[in-house]
Design a protein around this motif. Structure first.
Motif, PDB file in Angstrom:
ATOM      1  N   GLU A  13      -5.102   6.974  -0.897  1.00  0.00           N
ATOM      2  CA  GLU A  13      -5.206   5.516  -0.953  1.00  0.00           C
ATOM      3  C   GLU A  13      -3.882   4.815  -0.659  1.00  0.00           C
ATOM      4  O   GLU A  13      -3.731   3.628  -0.899  1.00  0.00           O
ATOM      5  CB  GLU A  13      -5.715   5.049  -2.335  1.00  0.00           C
ATOM      6  CG  GLU A  13      -7.058   5.650  -2.732  1.00  0.00           C
ATOM      7  CD  GLU A  13      -8.139   5.387  -1.704  1.00  0.00           C
ATOM      8  OE1 GLU A  13      -8.174   4.266  -1.160  1.00  0.00           O
ATOM      9  OE2 GLU A  13      -8.949   6.293  -1.445  1.00  0.00           O
ATOM     10  N   CYS A  14      -2.897   5.580  -0.149  1.00  0.00           N
ATOM     11  CA  CYS A  14      -1.608   4.976   0.219  1.00  0.00           C
ATOM     12  C   CYS A  14      -1.502   4.955   1.736  1.00  0.00           C
ATOM     13  O   CYS A  14      -1.992   5.846   2.426  1.00  0.00           O
ATOM     14  CB  CYS A  14      -0.441   5.772  -0.364  1.00  0.00           C
ATOM     15  SG  CYS A  14      -0.409   5.772  -2.161  1.00  0.00           S
ATOM     16  N   ARG A  15      -0.844   3.954   2.258  1.00  0.00           N
ATOM     17  CA  ARG A  15      -0.684   3.822   3.695  1.00  0.00           C
ATOM     18  C   ARG A  15       0.801   3.792   4.007  1.00  0.00           C
ATOM     19  O   ARG A  15       1.555   3.047   3.379  1.00  0.00           O
ATOM     20  CB  ARG A  15      -1.338   2.523   4.176  1.00  0.00           C
ATOM     21  CG  ARG A  15      -1.454   2.410   5.684  1.00  0.00           C
ATOM     22  CD  ARG A  15      -2.123   1.100   6.041  1.00  0.00           C
ATOM     23  NE  ARG A  15      -2.336   0.971   7.463  1.00  0.00           N
ATOM     24  CZ  ARG A  15      -2.442  -0.189   8.077  1.00  0.00           C
ATOM     25  NH1 ARG A  15      -2.336  -1.309   7.394  1.00  0.00           N
ATOM     26  NH2 ARG A  15      -2.656  -0.240   9.374  1.00  0.00           N
ATOM     27  N   ASN A  65      -3.388   6.942   6.106  1.00  0.00           N
ATOM     28  CA  ASN A  65      -3.956   6.736   4.773  1.00  0.00           C
ATOM     29  C   ASN A  65      -4.042   8.079   4.062  1.00  0.00           C
ATOM     30  O   ASN A  65      -4.652   9.013   4.565  1.00  0.00           O
ATOM     31  CB  ASN A  65      -5.352   6.111   4.869  1.00  0.00           C
ATOM     32  CG  ASN A  65      -5.290   4.650   5.298  1.00  0.00           C
ATOM     33  OD1 ASN A  65      -4.686   3.833   4.615  1.00  0.00           O
ATOM     34  ND2 ASN A  65      -5.882   4.344   6.440  1.00  0.00           N
ATOM     35  N   SER A 100       0.813  -1.215   0.000  1.00  0.00           N
ATOM     36  CA  SER A 100       0.000   0.000   0.000  1.00  0.00           C
ATOM     37  C   SER A 100       0.849   1.269   0.000  1.00  0.00           C
ATOM     38  O   SER A 100       0.311   2.376   0.073  1.00  0.00           O
ATOM     39  CB  SER A 100      -0.920   0.022   1.240  1.00  0.00           C
ATOM     40  OG  SER A 100      -1.803  -1.068   1.239  1.00  0.00           O
TER      41      SER A 100
END
Length: 399
Positions: free
Chosen positions: A382-384, A379, A42
């Motif tokens: 949409e990236c963690r 988050n 992610s």
């Protein structure tokens, strides 16, 4: 046969180096990403560069070239304009953000982020400076130390000295032919900030300290290689010399106070030694020195750069320069015949010039980078991630 063998050997050597390059470029990923488990999938796009140095070589090379945006162009060209990328910066895996929305969230969301300056930078700027302390301690130190140098009332104490030195510098520059404008501005602003903080007017002392600050700044923007000949090594030596110089001044001031010898005038050093918080706690020597190092550095660097850019923008826009000149001429016309020099009221009347400075500050940034660290997984787009945040905001291309 011999020619065929030579070609075979060359191909094998080339293949070996290509394989080695591929392996080395994956080392940081293996070291830092694989241990994250499923989270690694992610993470935002990007690459962590070479072992140990990461992406620093290309970053520094770009910023020392005539095209500093080349570093960002690599990521946007290769990974798209996603606005968020992973990299390996200043010795740590990092994420840098490039759009106004993500920059704003990283910079103001104190629930999710905290200051995250690299340890190498902390060694240079000081562990007790604003960048190296907790949020609550930061608020305390800022409250205790900012008032002597902020606002019009503080300016009024040094207005005559500032005007005298600016006029003297302009007269000197007029006889020098071609000058390096930023260098001369930094010398001028350093002289003024030294007077405000330490009441020092000694030319040799100021020149020596300015050289040390220059070396310190180069180290902040360099790879943290503590070996002779490298900028970071020189910067550590410069900090050691600066701390020794300021410690000797603190010791002298404390000795004079102990012997009831009063100073001719109060300066920022005296203010820092006198100030205490609501619990009666005074600043330690380490806190005083680190705060002075930070203020002296930031004060003359930022003032010099803002003055340079304001001058450039006015030169590029003659219509705004004319308005600024007309305002100054009007202020001079209203001045009584007996008055000599600027007054605080006249500074307050410089409404248009104040707008010019505000607009300059909006358009440019004199800070190379801003570091923030995620307190936990975050988050975003949409990236963690849970890495250091490396961000820099510019006018058209935010980085």
């Amino acid at each position: 046969m011999e020619l065929g063998s030579i070609w075979m050997v060359l191909i094998c050597i080339l293949g070996f180096f290509l394989a080695l390059k591929r392996i080395l470029q994956r080392v940081n990923g293996w070291l830092y990403e694989t241990k994250l488990g499923e989270i690694q999938y992610s993470l935002p796009p990007g690459d962590l560069g070479w072992p140990f140095i990461g992406n620093m070589w290309s970053f520094l090379r770009a910023f020392k070239s005539t095209d500093p945006d080349a570093f960002m162009h690599f990521f946007t060209t290769r990974y798209g304009r996603t606005g968020i990328y992973k990299a390996f910066m200043f010795g740590r895996p990092s994420v840098f953000v490039t759009t106004p929305e993500t920059c704003k969230r990283v910079l103001i969301d104190d629930d999710a982020f905290k200051p995250g300056w690299p340890s190498s930078t902390m060694e240079l700027i000081g562990k007790k400076s604003f960048i190296g302390i907790s949020y609550e301690e930061h608020k305390r130190l800022r409250r205790l130390t900012a008032s002597p140098v902020n606002g019009h009332e503080a300016l009024s104490l040094y207005l005559d000295y500032i005007e005298e030195n600016v006029i003297s510098a302009l007269d000197k520059w007029a006889t020098m032919g071609q000058i390096e404008f930023l260098t001369e501005l930094r010398k001028l602003t350093f002289r003024i900030i030294m007077y405000v903080f330490l009441s020092s007017e000694s030319e040799p002392v100021m020149e020596a300290l300015e050289r040390e600050y220059t070396a310190l700044n180069y180290g902040v923007r360099a790879m943290a290689i503590n070996l002779p000949g490298f900028a970071y090594h020189k910067a550590l030596k410069a900090r050691k010399n600066l701390v020794a110089s300021l410690q000797s001044i603190v010791d002298e001031r404390r000795s004079r106070r102990k012997n009831s010898i009063s100073s001719k005038k109060k300066d920022m050093m005296d203010a820092l030694m006198d100030v205490d918080d609501e619990n009666g706690r005074k600043l330690t020597d380490e806190e005083i020195i680190d705060v002075l190092l930070m203020y002296l550095n930031a004060g003359h660097e930022s003032s010099g750069h803002v003055t340079m850019w304001a001058t450039i923008f006015l030169q590029e826009h003659p219509e705004f320069l004319q308005k600024a000149k007309e305002e100054q001429e009007e202020i001079i016309k209203r001045r009584p015949p007996t008055q000599k020099g600027l007054t605080l009221k006249e500074v307050r009347d410089m409404k248009y010039l104040s707008k010019v400075i505000d607009e300059t500050l909006r358009l440019i940034t004199f800070s190379l980078v801003v570091f923030r660290e995620a307190k936990a997984d975050v988050n975003m787009n949409e990236c963690r991630y849970e890495f250091i945040i490396f961000s820099r905001q510019q006018q058209d291309f935010e980085m």
